[in-house]
Design a protein around this motif. Structure first.
Motif, mmCIF file in Angstrom:
data_model
loop_
_atom_site.group_PDB
_atom_site.id
_atom_site.type_symbol
_atom_site.label_atom_id
_atom_site.label_comp_id
_atom_site.label_asym_id
_atom_site.label_seq_id
_atom_site.Cartn_x
_atom_site.Cartn_y
_atom_site.Cartn_z
ATOM 1 N N HIS A 1 13.512 3.714 -0.466
ATOM 2 C CA HIS A 1 13.488 2.813 0.688
ATOM 3 C C HIS A 1 12.503 1.662 0.489
ATOM 4 N N GLY A 2 11.933 1.549 -0.706
ATOM 5 C CA GLY A 2 11.042 0.435 -0.995
ATOM 6 C C GLY A 2 9.584 0.645 -0.646
ATOM 7 N N GLN A 3 9.208 1.874 -0.301
ATOM 8 C CA GLN A 3 7.827 2.178 0.047
ATOM 9 C C GLN A 3 7.193 3.019 -1.063
ATOM 10 N N ASP A 4 6.143 2.521 -1.691
ATOM 11 C CA ASP A 4 5.481 3.262 -2.752
ATOM 12 C C ASP A 4 4.797 4.501 -2.172
ATOM 13 N N ALA A 5 4.761 5.564 -2.943
ATOM 14 C CA ALA A 5 4.169 6.824 -2.499
ATOM 15 C C ALA A 5 3.656 7.589 -3.701
ATOM 16 N N ASP A 6 2.694 8.460 -3.446
ATOM 17 C CA ASP A 6 2.103 9.253 -4.532
ATOM 18 C C ASP A 6 1.570 10.552 -3.946
ATOM 19 N N VAL A 7 1.224 11.489 -4.827
ATOM 20 C CA VAL A 7 0.683 12.787 -4.423
ATOM 21 C C VAL A 7 -0.720 12.928 -4.987
ATOM 22 N N LYS B 1 0.826 -1.195 0.000
ATOM 23 C CA LYS B 1 0.000 0.000 0.000
ATOM 24 C C LYS B 1 0.869 1.259 0.000
ATOM 25 N N LYS B 2 0.278 2.352 -0.463
ATOM 26 C CA LYS B 2 1.030 3.595 -0.674
ATOM 27 C C LYS B 2 0.970 4.517 0.532
ATOM 28 N N VAL B 3 1.924 5.417 0.558
ATOM 29 C CA VAL B 3 1.837 6.608 1.396
ATOM 30 C C VAL B 3 1.372 7.736 0.473
ATOM 31 N N ILE B 4 0.251 8.351 0.833
ATOM 32 C CA ILE B 4 -0.308 9.423 0.012
ATOM 33 C C ILE B 4 0.045 10.774 0.616
ATOM 34 N N PHE B 5 0.620 11.633 -0.182
ATOM 35 C CA PHE B 5 0.883 13.018 0.215
ATOM 36 C C PHE B 5 -0.250 13.884 -0.332
ATOM 37 N N PHE B 6 -0.900 14.626 0.544
ATOM 38 C CA PHE B 6 -1.957 15.537 0.113
ATOM 39 C C PHE B 6 -1.378 16.921 -0.146
ATOM 40 N N GLU B 7 -1.686 17.443 -1.319
ATOM 41 C CA GLU B 7 -1.358 18.824 -1.663
ATOM 42 C C GLU B 7 -2.631 19.503 -2.140
ATOM 43 N N VAL B 8 -2.537 20.778 -2.489
ATOM 44 C CA VAL B 8 -3.654 21.509 -3.062
ATOM 45 C C VAL B 8 -3.101 22.391 -4.171
#
Length: 348
Positions: free
Chosen positions: A35-41, A3-10
């Motif tokens: 570091h092997g952790q999926d992430a998205d914005v 599962k991803k880490v989601i970064f919230f922007e505006v």
């Protein structure tokens, strides 16, 4: 880690780079992936609130909020969505109520009567209590008024009576002339007290309106000391010295303050004192987990024995930036992964 880490922007705002993102967001995304952790914005939009909620609920393990509330048209809708996500088991970095608790100026009032904040620190939530109490607090010396909204020193005023008061004065007359210096740019204006208080009504009305009233600490001229924190770990210290002019007291870059970056061990006494107070800080501010990225700003004072003491002047956690030290993105990524591992261990 599927599962991803989601970064919230505006979308929009003065804190964005040419690519439309905050300058410190993508470095964190890239560091997590390394570091092997999926992430998205994801860019938050009120019209897509439910769609965003469903996507994050199904695809994320955690979110990281990177939105300056001042750039939101509907702050309550955003916070409502974050609460729903936390209720669904998504790791909130931070939880929206922690964001409010640590980011609001009245956090100082909740910490009054601790070793961090003087007891004569007040919050005014109504115009009536402001007009009833402020002339009395001003009779005891120079005060600083801080609005809850705004940034970079806007709506933060140092207020002092121009003419000396009689020794038995308990309340400054409404006709008294006062000198007011705004932290935004250290410019000076003169008012009658009644006129200035009328002017300050704008800071109290509306959503999240309030004013905090606290002592002015003259040793601010020696500099404000900012602890940059990752959860309970101090990562660096920024020493912010106001410009060298008579009326300057602001520690913002826009006001001409000089910044110096130190290691936490250079301020070991302050670090040790603050870390020892963290359990009480957490309890008084709602019992939530500490924010992921936050700051605590201190001003030097002198106690009754002539020793140095550090007074907490402000905390920030809504969207603390580190664009001048982007290498910290890897520290942030490691802390995020540690919190995810801790969460997974507790969930087993």
């Amino acid at each position: 880690m599927e599962k991803k880490v989601i970064f919230f922007e505006v979308q929009g705002g003065s804190d964005k780079g040419p690519d439309g993102y905050r300058k410190d967001t993508m470095p964190m995304v890239h560091a997590l992936k390394e570091h092997g952790q999926d992430a998205d914005v994801i860019f938050f939009e009120v019209a897509k609130k439910q769609e965003i909620f469903e996507y994050v609920k199904e695809n994320a393990i955690a979110y990281v909020s990177r939105i300056n509330p001042g750039n939101l048209k509907d702050e309550s809708a955003y916070f409502s969505m974050l609460r729903q996500l936390c209720d669904e088991g998504i790791i909130g970095m931070p939880h929206p109520d922690a964001m409010i608790g640590y980011g609001a100026k009245d956090a100082l009032v909740k910490l009054a009567n601790t070793s961090l904040v003087p007891s004569d620190t007040y919050a005014y939530y109504t115009i009536e209590e402001f007009k009833n109490t402020f002339p009395k607090s001003l009779a005891h010396g120079i005060r600083v008024l801080k609005q809850n909204r705004g940034s970079t020193g806007e709506g933060i005023w140092r207020v002092q009576v121009v003419d000396e008061l009689a020794s038995d004065t308990t309340q400054v007359p409404l006709t008294a002339k006062i000198k007011c210096t705004e932290a935004k740019d250290n410019h000076v204006e003169y008012f009658e007290l009644a006129t200035f208080m009328d002017f300050c009504e704008q800071y109290i009305v509306g959503d999240n309106g309030m004013l905090v009233d606290m002592q002015f600490l003259p040793r601010i001229k020696e500099g404000e000391i900012r602890l940059f924190m990752l959860h309970d770990k101090p990562i660096n210290v920024v020493h912010k010295k106001p410009a060298d002019s008579e009326d300057a007291f602001s520690a913002t870059l826009f006001s001409g303050a000089n910044y110096r970056y130190d290691k936490p061990e250079d301020w070991q006494e302050l670090v040790d004192t603050f870390l020892s107070q963290l359990p009480e800080v957490m309890e008084r501010l709602g019992g939530y987990d500490l924010p992921l990225i936050w700051t605590a700003d201190f001003i030097l004072d002198t106690d009754e024995l002539g020793n140095d003491r550090y007074v907490l002047g402000e905390m920030n956690c809504s969207c603390v930036g580190f664009t001048s030290e982007l290498e910290l993105a890897h520290n942030v990524a490691e802390e995020i992964i540690a919190k995810i591992k801790e969460y997974n261990t507790l969930s087993v």
